[in-house]
Design a protein around this motif. Structure first.
Motif, short mmCIF file in Angstrom:
data_model
loop_
_atom_site.label_atom_id
_atom_site.label_comp_id
_atom_site.label_asym_id
_atom_site.label_seq_id
_atom_site.Cartn_x
_atom_site.Cartn_y
_atom_site.Cartn_z
N GLN A 141 0.87 -1.17 0.00
CA GLN A 141 0.00 0.00 0.00
C GLN A 141 0.91 1.22 0.00
N GLY A 142 0.98 1.88 -1.13
CA GLY A 142 1.89 3.02 -1.27
C GLY A 142 3.32 2.56 -1.11
N ALA A 143 4.04 3.18 -0.20
CA ALA A 143 5.45 2.84 0.04
C ALA A 143 5.62 1.80 1.14
N THR A 144 4.51 1.19 1.56
CA THR A 144 4.57 0.22 2.65
C THR A 144 4.29 -1.20 2.14
N GLN A 145 5.14 -2.14 2.55
CA GLN A 145 4.92 -3.56 2.28
C GLN A 145 4.66 -4.25 3.62
N THR A 146 3.68 -5.15 3.63
CA THR A 146 3.36 -5.90 4.83
C THR A 146 3.53 -7.38 4.53
N PHE A 147 4.20 -8.09 5.44
CA PHE A 147 4.47 -9.51 5.31
C PHE A 147 3.75 -10.23 6.43
N ASP A 148 2.83 -11.14 6.07
CA ASP A 148 2.06 -11.90 7.05
C ASP A 148 2.26 -13.38 6.80
N GLY A 149 2.40 -14.14 7.89
CA GLY A 149 2.54 -15.58 7.74
C GLY A 149 2.39 -16.30 9.06
N THR A 150 2.19 -17.61 8.94
CA THR A 150 2.09 -18.49 10.10
C THR A 150 2.94 -19.72 9.82
N LEU A 151 3.79 -20.05 10.78
CA LEU A 151 4.66 -21.22 10.65
C LEU A 151 4.38 -22.17 11.81
N PRO A 152 3.81 -23.36 11.52
CA PRO A 152 3.66 -24.35 12.59
C PRO A 152 4.99 -25.07 12.81
N ILE A 153 5.37 -25.21 14.07
CA ILE A 153 6.58 -25.96 14.40
C ILE A 153 6.24 -26.96 15.51
N LYS A 154 7.11 -27.91 15.71
CA LYS A 154 7.01 -28.84 16.84
C LYS A 154 8.02 -28.37 17.88
N ARG A 155 7.55 -28.03 19.06
CA ARG A 155 8.45 -27.53 20.09
C ARG A 155 9.49 -28.57 20.49
N SER A 156 9.13 -29.84 20.39
CA SER A 156 10.07 -30.91 20.76
C SER A 156 11.30 -30.94 19.86
N GLN A 157 11.17 -30.48 18.60
CA GLN A 157 12.32 -30.45 17.69
C GLN A 157 13.37 -29.44 18.15
N PHE A 158 12.98 -28.49 18.99
CA PHE A 158 13.89 -27.45 19.45
C PHE A 158 14.15 -27.54 20.96
N ASP A 159 13.75 -28.65 21.58
CA ASP A 159 13.92 -28.87 23.02
C ASP A 159 13.26 -27.77 23.85
N ILE A 160 12.13 -27.29 23.38
CA ILE A 160 11.37 -26.29 24.13
C ILE A 160 10.34 -27.05 24.97
N GLY A 161 10.45 -26.90 26.28
CA GLY A 161 9.59 -27.64 27.18
C GLY A 161 10.24 -28.96 27.54
N SER A 162 11.17 -28.94 28.46
CA SER A 162 11.83 -30.17 28.89
C SER A 162 11.41 -30.46 30.33
N GLU A 164 9.46 -31.74 33.32
CA GLU A 164 8.04 -32.06 33.49
C GLU A 164 7.18 -31.54 32.33
N TRP A 165 7.71 -30.58 31.55
CA TRP A 165 6.96 -29.98 30.44
C TRP A 165 7.14 -30.72 29.12
N LYS A 166 7.91 -31.80 29.13
CA LYS A 166 8.14 -32.55 27.90
C LYS A 166 6.87 -33.30 27.45
N ASP A 167 6.00 -33.59 28.38
CA ASP A 167 4.76 -34.32 28.11
C ASP A 167 3.86 -33.48 27.20
N THR A 168 3.64 -33.94 25.98
CA THR A 168 2.83 -33.18 25.02
C THR A 168 1.33 -33.33 25.25
N SER A 169 0.92 -34.13 26.22
CA SER A 169 -0.51 -34.21 26.53
C SER A 169 -0.94 -33.01 27.39
#
Length: 186
Positions: A141-162, A164-169
């Protein structure tokens, strides 16, 4: 002597060309946003990264020549409650003391339809890297560009939540990273 001078001129020219795209556009942090949404006991929980930087060089007419780099301060993740924020910064989650940044660096941009692009690159969180492809919608829009997106990831692939938090249930493995980045051309 002439050889050194030529190398100096070539290096200066290459550096100027490399940074030319950055000098012509700037991300408007006040209008941009990066969030991560997970589900805890099947209830969506969204947090916002308050600090991030983005370097974008993109021309919709020449997407393959474009590039994107996003750096997120993991300690800036805000769930709306300071005690939760402190926990997320800890070793079981982002371990922000040891891994202060998460990054995305593009390697390719390809058209995927009207105003749609597939941006491939390397996502690194907590020292773990994965190749990902992000669907991105670009609006201008005019001189402005907007970038929108959504990326699903698996937190376990990055060791996020280890621990007691490792349980994905309890906390689902899938996390949706959403971004809305506004860039104003100068």
């Amino acid at each position: 002597m002439k050889s050194q001078f030529r190398r100096l001129i070539l290096t200066a020219t290459a550096a100027t060309a490399l940074f030319a795209g950055v000098a012509h556009a700037q991300v408007d942090a006040s209008k941009s946003k990066v969030t991560a949404t997970s589900k805890q006991m099947n209830v969506p929980t969204e947090g916002t990264f308050k600090k991030f930087t983005a370097q974008l060089d993109f021309d919709p007419a020449k997407p393959a020549a474009g590039s994107a780099q996003l750096t997120i301060d993991t300690a800036s993740y805000d769930l709306g409650d300071e005690s939760y924020n402190q926990q997320v910064r800890g070793k079981d989650w982002f371990d922000s003391a040891q891994f202060p940044n998460a990054t995305f660096v593009s390697s390719a941009i390809a058209p995927a339809g009207a105003n749609q692009f597939k941006v491939s690159g390397k996502l690194t969180i907590k020292g773990k890297s994965e190749n990902v492809t992000v669907p991105v919608t670009v609006t201008q829009q005019g001189a402005t560009q907007t970038f929108d997106g959504t990326l699903p990831i698996k937190r376990s692939q990055f060791d996020i939540g280890s621990g007691e938090w490792k349980d994905t249930s309890v906390v689902a493995d899938e996390v949706l990273i959403k971004f809305h980045v506004v860039e104003a051309k100068k």
